[in-house]
Write a protein that holds these residues in place. Structure first.
Motif, PDB file in Angstrom:
ATOM      1  N   ARG A 256     -16.985  40.364 -54.929  1.00 33.42           N
ATOM      2  CA  ARG A 256     -17.830  40.821 -56.035  1.00 33.42           C
ATOM      3  C   ARG A 256     -17.327  42.148 -56.592  1.00 33.42           C
ATOM      4  O   ARG A 256     -17.344  42.370 -57.811  1.00 33.42           O
ATOM      5  N   GLU A 262     -19.490  37.155 -59.665  1.00 36.59           N
ATOM      6  CA  GLU A 262     -20.281  38.064 -60.490  1.00 36.59           C
ATOM      7  C   GLU A 262     -21.565  37.450 -61.014  1.00 36.59           C
ATOM      8  O   GLU A 262     -22.175  37.944 -61.963  1.00 36.59           O
ATOM      9  N   ASP A 274     -22.252  32.760 -55.854  1.00 36.99           N
ATOM     10  CA  ASP A 274     -21.634  34.082 -55.935  1.00 36.99           C
ATOM     11  C   ASP A 274     -22.198  35.042 -54.890  1.00 36.99           C
ATOM     12  O   ASP A 274     -21.680  36.146 -54.707  1.00 36.99           O
TER      13      ASP A 274
END
Length: 389
Positions: A256, A262, A274
């Protein structure tokens, strides 16, 4: 994407490997006829002849750079006090099934049964799988061969390495969870090292994101398989479980930070790829796994909820690993390199310089000479493993 592939280096050496016997696995169709990658893969698979040894667990020193730096600082402070005991190190350290890493009080290659409280645990096969990736990368880095192809050759080589680990995981299903677990261990160790991060530098951000998401889905698929067999917990046969889960908790936020993952987090009970580390922590919390290894594990878990709803045992493709891998193959299983050496699926050895023709290597070489001579090519054809000298 890259316009052409790269060539190989004069700083290489070949080491002999055992001849392939009839009871060994056949050569994967992903490899070229002459391929250093194929030889490295075959060399790793010799571990399958002795599963009791290679699927056993051992301790290692921390693979995380900041932990190593902290250890070095502590070692310098303690060095004077411990000088009187240096001569006793080799006598009292117990069994060791491999070389020391060079750190003081090295714990590498020691059996877990003799060091049950050490936080860094890995299977011997998993560590061997990790080491093999260094061989693969050396064959995909034009700098090692005094060549220039294009700026992102090594970066795409890093993508190709991870893609091959995806394929390794799929193929390992026939051998059972222990081999698949070794793939997950090897991938985690690889991504924790700076060299593993080279894949994040390529010019195709969408490919980086898709690859990073598959890393998370693959590991969650592994945890689901272990959970189906009652192997997610502290008192199971997966002795490195707490360590490896913690490694993936370390990997996800790093992805990230680099922008590879993201997405928005959203509902804490709903899975978001994510934030695949939240699902990993959920397995730890709900199945009673003690996380260990990284020194900042408390900080890593403090930013997560660990309340993702886990799939029912026996559910088909619970984390959509298989479905998303198929999509990924359709998207990124396209030709890479010259038309004469097309790659029609993910992974393989299109960026491995040893698979190129002599003319291609000469064209990219700084001195316009083939960095691989007849001796090196003959050695590769005989199945020897090429490594940097």
């Amino acid at each position: 994407m890259p316009p052409k592939r790269a060539a190989s280096s004069s700083g290489t050496s070949a080491r002999k490997r055992t001849k392939t016997s009839t009871d060994e696995p056949p050569k994967s169709t992903r490899w070229s006829a002459v391929s250093g990658s194929a030889n490295a893969d075959a060399d790793y698979k010799t571990t399958w002849k002795n599963p009791d040894k290679w699927y056993s667990f051992m301790t290692i020193c921390s693979p995380i750079s900041e932990d190593e730096e902290d250890d070095e600082d502590e070692d310098e402070e303690d060095e004077e006090d411990n000088n009187d005991h240096d001569d006793d190190d080799d006598i009292d350290e117990g069994a060791r099934d491999g070389p020391k890493c060079g750190k003081k009080n090295c714990m590498c290659f020691k059996p877990v049964r003799e060091n049950p409280d050490h936080p860094w645990i890995i299977s011997q096969a998993g560590f061997r799988k990790y080491c093999t990736q260094h061989i693969h990368f050396s064959l995909r880095n034009p700098d090692n061969f005094d060549m220039y192809t294009y700026n992102d050759h090594a970066g795409y080589g890093g993508i190709e390495i991870v893609q091959n680990l995806f394929l390794d995981y799929v193929e390992a299903a026939e051998r059972g969870w222990r081999e698949q677990w070794a793939v997950c261990e090897g991938l985690a160790l690889w991504l924790l090292k700076s060299v593993g991060g080279i894949m994040f530098t390529i010019d195709d951000g969408e490919c980086v994101t898709a690859t990073s998401r598959l890393v998370g889905r693959m590991f969650l698929d592994m945890l689901a398989q272990l959970d189906n067999q009652g192997l997610v917990g502290d008192a199971t046969d997966v002795k490195s479980l707490g360590t490896v889960m913690a490694m993936y908790l370390k990997i996800a936020p790093s992805m990230r930070e680099m922008g590879a993952l993201e997405g928005v987090r959203g509902n804490k009970k709903k899975f978001k790829v994510d934030y695949f580390d939240d699902a990993v922590l959920s397995y730890a919390n709900q199945r009673g796994v003690t996380l260990q290894g990284p020194r900042d594990i408390d900080e890593l878990t403090a930013n997560l909820d660990g309340e993702v709803e886990l799939p029912k045992k026996g559910a088909k493709d619970p984390w959509r690993w298989t479905a998303e891998l198929k999509k990924y193959e359709e998207q990124y299983g396209r030709p890479i390199g010259p038309k004469s050496q097309k790659k029609t699926r993910i992974g393989g050895d299109a960026l491995d310089i040893t698979t190129w023709t002599s003319a291609q290597r000469k064209e990219a070489s700084f001195d316009h000479k083939d960095p691989l001579g007849k001796r090196e090519i003959d050695a590769i054809k005989k199945g020897m493993v090429m490594q940097l000298g």
